[in-house]
Design an enzyme around this catalytic site. Structure first.
Site, PDB file in Angstrom:
ATOM      1  N   CYS A  38       0.866  -1.122   0.010  1.00  0.00           N
ATOM      2  CA  CYS A  38       0.013  -0.150  -0.100  1.00  0.00           C
ATOM      3  C   CYS A  38       0.841   1.125   0.000  1.00  0.00           C
ATOM      4  O   CYS A  38       2.150   1.025  -0.405  1.00  0.00           O
ATOM      5  CB  CYS A  38      -1.038  -0.002   1.031  1.00  0.00           C
TER       6      CYS A  38
ATOM      7  N   ARG B  57      -3.568  -0.775   5.651  1.00  0.00           N
ATOM      8  CA  ARG B  57      -3.968  -1.763   4.586  1.00  0.00           C
ATOM      9  C   ARG B  57      -2.937  -2.970   4.631  1.00  0.00           C
ATOM     10  O   ARG B  57      -3.397  -4.261   4.741  1.00  0.00           O
ATOM     11  CB  ARG B  57      -4.147  -0.996   3.383  1.00  0.00           C
TER      12      ARG B  57
ATOM     13  N   ASP C 122      -7.747   3.641   1.269  1.00  0.00           N
ATOM     14  CA  ASP C 122      -7.053   4.084   2.286  1.00  0.00           C
ATOM     15  C   ASP C 122      -7.887   4.762   3.380  1.00  0.00           C
ATOM     16  O   ASP C 122      -8.360   5.944   3.284  1.00  0.00           O
ATOM     17  CB  ASP C 122      -5.884   4.798   1.828  1.00  0.00           C
TER      18      ASP C 122
END
Length: 146
Positions: free
Chosen positions: A9, A15, A119
């Site tokens: 990420c 994440r 996100d």
């Protein structure tokens, strides 16, 4: 075939550590790690997982306690058989770092409608819960394929 998996990420604190640890639980015979495309730029190198990400994961029986953010590099890309990114744009970031990694880079959300996983960083608890749900669903689908 895919024994070493990297989850990617941006900052490697929300994440990708979540995806990494869920996959580790689902695929105990595989090596699964994570990294971020902008860890150094964001001054997150070595930082722990985000507190809210850690809390949400813990509520689902996943520990992010030992996580330390690390920067994605071309050398890191070479180490893995499969690179799973959270957003389509991350494919470009991986390709810019390591053009040879393009063919082994896929969306984490590939098997849930090729969905980007948004996100949740610096957002509400609901954003973290939503991201966790997508990551968990996607990880389960990957586990079936791998």
């Amino acid at each position: 075939m895919f024994n070493k998996i990297l989850v990617v990420c941006v900052g490697n604190i929300c994440r990708s550590p979540t995806g990494e640890h869920i996959l580790k639980q689902l695929l105990p015979n595989k090596t699964v790690d994570s990294a971020g495309v902008a860890v150094e730029k964001s001054r997150l190198t070595g930082k722990a997982a985000d507190a809210m990400a850690t809390e949400v994961a813990a509520e689902h029986g996943i520990s992010l306690e030992s996580h330390q953010a690390r920067q994605l590099t071309s050398d890191v890309c070479r180490e893995y058989d499969l690179i799973l990114v959270m957003e389509s744009g991350h494919k470009e970031a991986v390709t810019n770092l390591a053009p040879e990694a393009r063919s082994k880079t896929m969306l984490f959300g590939q098997w849930i409608g090729q969905q980007d996983i948004p996100d949740p960083y610096r957002q509400s608890r609901e954003a973290f819960d939503h991201a966790y749900g997508l990551i968990e669903k996607a990880a389960q689908e990957w586990a079936k394929k791998l």
